[in-house]
Structures are given as C-alpha cells and as structure tokens.
Design an enzyme around this catalytic site. Structure first.
Site, mmCIF file in Angstrom:
data_model
loop_
_atom_site.group_PDB
_atom_site.id
_atom_site.type_symbol
_atom_site.label_atom_id
_atom_site.label_comp_id
_atom_site.label_asym_id
_atom_site.label_seq_id
_atom_site.Cartn_x
_atom_site.Cartn_y
_atom_site.Cartn_z
ATOM 1 N N GLU A 1 -21.065 5.414 51.679
ATOM 2 C CA GLU A 1 -22.387 6.028 51.546
ATOM 3 C C GLU A 1 -22.296 7.359 52.275
ATOM 4 O O GLU A 1 -22.073 7.407 53.485
ATOM 5 C CB GLU A 1 -23.482 5.173 52.172
ATOM 6 N N ASP B 1 -21.396 2.269 55.706
ATOM 7 C CA ASP B 1 -22.718 2.863 55.857
ATOM 8 C C ASP B 1 -22.637 4.276 56.432
ATOM 9 O O ASP B 1 -21.930 4.515 57.420
ATOM 10 C CB ASP B 1 -23.562 1.972 56.773
#
Length: 573
Positions: free
Chosen positions: A276, A239
């Site tokens: 990401e 993330d």
C-alpha cells in the site's frame, strides 16, 4: 514439543524469565539472552528486565490474556500440502475476521469460504491479525507482531483457516503493519532501540536504520518468514510503505523482496508482496536492481483507480477527491494507471507521482490492485457508509463494479460489497481508559472540521463494532441477491476472457462517450458505463447475445448499444 526461549535486550544487565511463579536467570551472549531450559508448548512465561515488571516476549506467538498478559509457547505445525498460487491478476477479497461473521473467528470464517469460491474469488486478503489491545479493532494498532489475535482463535485456528482456504484452491494474503506499532501494550522499547526519531502519523517509526544484520530489521524479516513459510500464507500486504523510513542501503522493502524471492525458491511455491503506497511510483513494483529506487514489490494498491471510480459515480469531489470526478480522469486511471503521475495534486498542493511505462517489461497491469471499496475508503468515512448506502442508485455500483472487475488490473472486492451489504464498516477500537477517550474525541473533532454534522459513531462503543458485522442472511433478499448475481456474472465473464496479453497495459483502451459515460475495451470485451439519464449510443460493436450483461435501461440492436439510464452494458465476443 519444546522451544528454546531467547530475547534481544542489549541494554539490561540482568534478564530473567518468570515461569510458574519462579524467576529463572537467563544467560547472556552479546546482546541476546537465553533461558537454559527449553519450554514446552502451552507454557506461559514473561520476561523481567533488571527487576522490573513482567513483560511479554517481543516474539510471542500467542497472547491468550491480551497484550499485557503472559506469552504462551506455540510451535507452528507443518502447513498442509499446497502447490501455491501466483496472485497477480487473481480476484482478491479483503476481509476483517472480527466482522466477517457474527462469531468473529477463524473457525466461523471457514464456513463461508465455499461462498467465496462460488462467487469467483481466488484469494482472500485478511486484515491484520497481530495481537491488538482489547477485544476488537481493525488491527492496525497491533503490538505483538508475531502473535495471532486471541479473540479470533489464536495461531492454531489461523493455521486451520489457511489450510482450509488452500484446500478449496484459495490463496491467503495477510495484511501486516511494519511502519509503526500501536501505543497500548507496546513494550518493545523496554528491550532495545526498536524505534527511532523518524515520525509517522501514528507514532515513532520502526528503526530500520543500520546494516542488514540489524536486530530490528531481522525482527521484521523473521516475522515475514513466520507468516509466509512457517504458517503457509501466500502473500503479505504491507501497510502504508510510504511511511517506512529507511536511510540505509538496501532499503528494507528491497531487502524483504530479495529474501522472499529466496524463500519462494526454497519452498517451491510462489510468494507475493503487495504494497500500500501513497507515492504513485512505479519503482515500487520494479524488480530490485533495475534502478536505484526499485523496491521489488509484486503489486501495489492503486488509490487513483478507486478515487476515479468513486468520484465519477458518486459526484463526491471533496478532500482527496478534488482532482477526480470527470470522465477524463477515469480514462487516465484506466489507461495510465495513475492520475497523479508527476503533475499537480490539488489535495497535496504539490506535484506528485511518476508516469507508468505502459511498454514496461518489468511490470504490467496486474501489478496494480483496483477496487471500489476497501477498509480505508469505507471505514475512514465518518459513518463507515458503503457505496450503496445513502440512497445511491444500485446501478451506479453495478457500473463501477463492471469496470474494475473486468479491467486488466488485479481486482479486489471488499467483504459484503458483492451483495451491497446494508452493514457499514466504521472505525472501531477497544483501547484502555487513557487512550480510548482520546480516540473518541479526536475522531469527532476531525470530522466536524470537515463539515460533518451527523452522528459520528463512537469507535470505542461495542455497538459500533457490532454494527459492522456482516448479515449473511440478507444475501437472499431480492435487492441484495440481484447485486450478488451481478458480481457472480461479472467474475464468470472475467474467467472466460482470453489469457494471452490479458494484463497488458497496451491492449486496454477507454474513451469518454460523453461527460457522463465511458467505454472500456479489452480483447474480447467491451463495457459501456454511464452515470446519467442522458442516452448515449455506441455503434460498431460486436456482440454475442448469450454473453451480454446489462444493468439499467438499454437497447441492443445491429451491433449498437444505447444506454439511457445510470448503469452499464457488458459485451463479449
């Protein structure tokens, strides 16, 4: 089975284990403490630092009573035999376990894996399962990184889910959050300097500074090893890596990439890291050692592809969509990967990104993940509305789906998208009485500043969480069944495309046919897509009627295609 309990706690002068109502002294070896007697599977325990309150184990694998309760010993069993899967270029499917089914458990999710296989999915990407405060949430405020969410079924149920997916040929990717930890139930700072002065949008950054043997760095790397090797998942989605602040050398991402490559060799199956990143930097997917900024990720999410598709087919150009919406930006995203590749970003008010080398031997189109929906792009909307909501012509979703599912990138479907699910995916949480009201108020104020005047779902309300649960029965209703059939057909076409050079950035072209229509060409394939009722005609195309797919008003004759409404036509050789 028995486990030797250890804990890193450099500051306390005395550390004890609370076990069965008794305080047992731990022995010190440098900065580490060990309980002399091993514990059995299933035993619950807590640590007491210098006579303070009992705290959970920072490396607890199971928190049956939640983030504030005792830890429970769990020894992962050997994963079932599995040859592994190379995830680049595969069809991915993002899911949230708590809302994927009405029951919201791993066991219930297993019952729908056959549906995903039938659809054409090749790997599931599971949103974070690390233990979070309360009983519900997205998972990005986890505080026990090694533990598996108790309401989903805990670690044993997760391993059963992984083995079940593998038995059906599906890879498993797990979303992990290493840039911060949630505020509620986060006791790591009591044990040691797990955080530093670097800020993130969500709180203090994880302390990656220091040499390679830093206990905090090894805490994260060992966590990755647990999921990939001990539990048997095939890849990790990291993330928001742009908020991983690390001043040391090598960067934590590069070190993790190197370690994962070594583990892959040891266990003889592919392991994947997906980033990401908001940076639009091809260095993210450049192998470690090629240049100073190379991070060695296998793939990265490409928001520019999403923004280009969303803005083009919906007409939304507010906020971070401000530079998107034209056919030209759509063409650039599909042929150059990034729209912001070093030029001006109006939303950021600065130059952004770097160009992708379409001739690179270090990465290809499959190194970038494309999508038209994901948990962020749906869930960070005020009402969590999906692409097909608010009266949007379903042919617009059909057209955008054809482009991204048949592109040379690695496509990712968001759960329920394939049948144009009627259920939204709003943000939801279950924080305690101190933080919960702040989240509710803050979210309302945020969207009011953005001019949103409709009802904003209260993230703390159980009804908001319930509204996000997929309704699997609606797949049989005509309008939902039509979209599901369309996705199945598109993925069948994708599976039949020539494999030679299929992910080359050099063999995909796209051009604007008009301000409202584009054509994408790949070896063996052409996709004509339009957002308008203005007719557009393409000539000189080869086609096979048995392999033609279409949504919208169209006419095919003598190698030409006319599309006279929003929709698309797919032609294969």
């Amino acid at each position: 089975m028995t486990n030797q309990v250890t804990v890193w706690a450099p500051a306390p002068t005395k550390v004890q284990t609370l076990l069965d109502g008794q305080l047992l002294n731990m022995t010190r070896d440098g900065q580490w403490w060990t309980l002399p007697q091993p514990l059995r599977d299933g035993q619950r325990y807590q640590f007491v630092l210098d006579g303070g309150d009992p705290l959970p184990d920072p490396r607890s694998r199971y928190q049956p009573e939640g983030v504030h309760g005792p830890s429970q010993v769990y020894t992962p069993r050997e994963p079932a035999p599995w040859q592994g899967i190379d995830l680049k270029g595969r069809v991915l499917y993002e899911m949230h376990i708590g809302t994927f089914t009405e029951q919201g458990t791993f066991a219930a999710a297993i019952n729908h894996l056959d549906d995903l296989v039938e659809l054409g999915v090749e790997a599931v990407e599971v949103m974070p399962v690390a233990q979070i405060p309360g009983t519900r949430g997205w998972g990005y405020d986890g505080v026990d990184l090694y533990a598996t969410q108790n309401t989903y079924g805990g670690p044993a149920a997760f391993q059963q889910f992984i083995d079940a997916a593998h038995s059906k040929g599906l890879g498993v990717i797990l979303d992990v959050v290493y840039n911060h930890l949630g505020p509620e139930g986060n006791y790591l700072a009591n044990f040691g300097p797990y955080f530093n002065h670097h800020p993130t949008p969500w709180g203090d950054a994880v302390n990656f500074d220091g040499d390679n043997n830093s206990p905090v760095r090894q805490f994260v790397i060992a966590n990755a090893h647990q999921w990939l090797v001990d539990y048997g998942v095939d890849g990790l989605r990291l993330d928001a890596v742009h908020t991983l602040i690390d001043d040391s050398e090598p960067h934590i991402l590069a070190e993790l990439s190197t370690r994962v490559a070594a583990w892959s060799q040891e266990i003889a199956r592919p392991l994947t890291l997906i980033a990401e990143s908001d940076l639009n930097q091809p260095d993210t997917v450049t192998p470690v050692g090629v240049n100073a900024g190379a991070r060695g990720m296998t793939m990265q999410w490409d928001d520019d592809i999403h923004h280009s598709l969303h803005a083009f087919f919906t007409g939304e150009t507010d906020g971070y969509y401000s530079d998107f919406g034209s056919a030209a930006t759509l063409v650039k995203a599909f042929t150059k990967v990034f729209v912001h590749d070093g030029g001006w970003s109006s939303f950021r008010n600065q130059n952004w990104g770097a160009p992708v080398d379409v001739h690179s031997t270090h990465y290809d189109a499959a190194s970038f993940v494309s999508f038209i929906q994901d948990h962020d792009q749906v869930g960070n909307r005020a009402a969590g509305d999906r692409l097909g909501h608010n009266g949007t012509d379903p042919n617009l979703q059909a057209a955008s789906a054809a482009l991204y599912l048949l592109d040379p990138f690695t496509p990712m479907i968001f759960m329920g998208e394939e049948w144009a699910a009627s259920t939204p995916f709003p943000f939801f949480s279950d924080l305690g009485p101190e933080l919960g009201p702040l989240v509710t108020t803050g979210r309302r104020q945020e969207f009011q500043k953005m001019g949103w005047h409709s009802v904003i779902p209260d993230p703390q309300s159980i009804e908001t969480f319930q509204s996000a649960k997929l309704n699997w029965a609606e797949r049989h209703e005509p309008k939902h069944a039509r979209m599901l059939d369309w996705y199945r057909a598109l993925l069948h076409v994708r599976s039949c495309l020539p494999q030679q050079g299929t992910h080359s950035l050099e063999t995909t072209t796209m051009e604007a046919l008009s301000p409202d229509a584009v054509i994408m060409k790949r070896p063996g394939l052409a996709v004509v897509a339009s957002r308008s009722n203005t007719p557009v005609t393409v000539t000189g195309l080869t086609k096979s009627p048995s392999c033609t797919l279409a949504q919208g008003t169209h006419e095919i004759a003598a190698g030409s295609v006319t599309l006279a409404s929003p929709g698309c036509v797919v032609l294969t050789d």
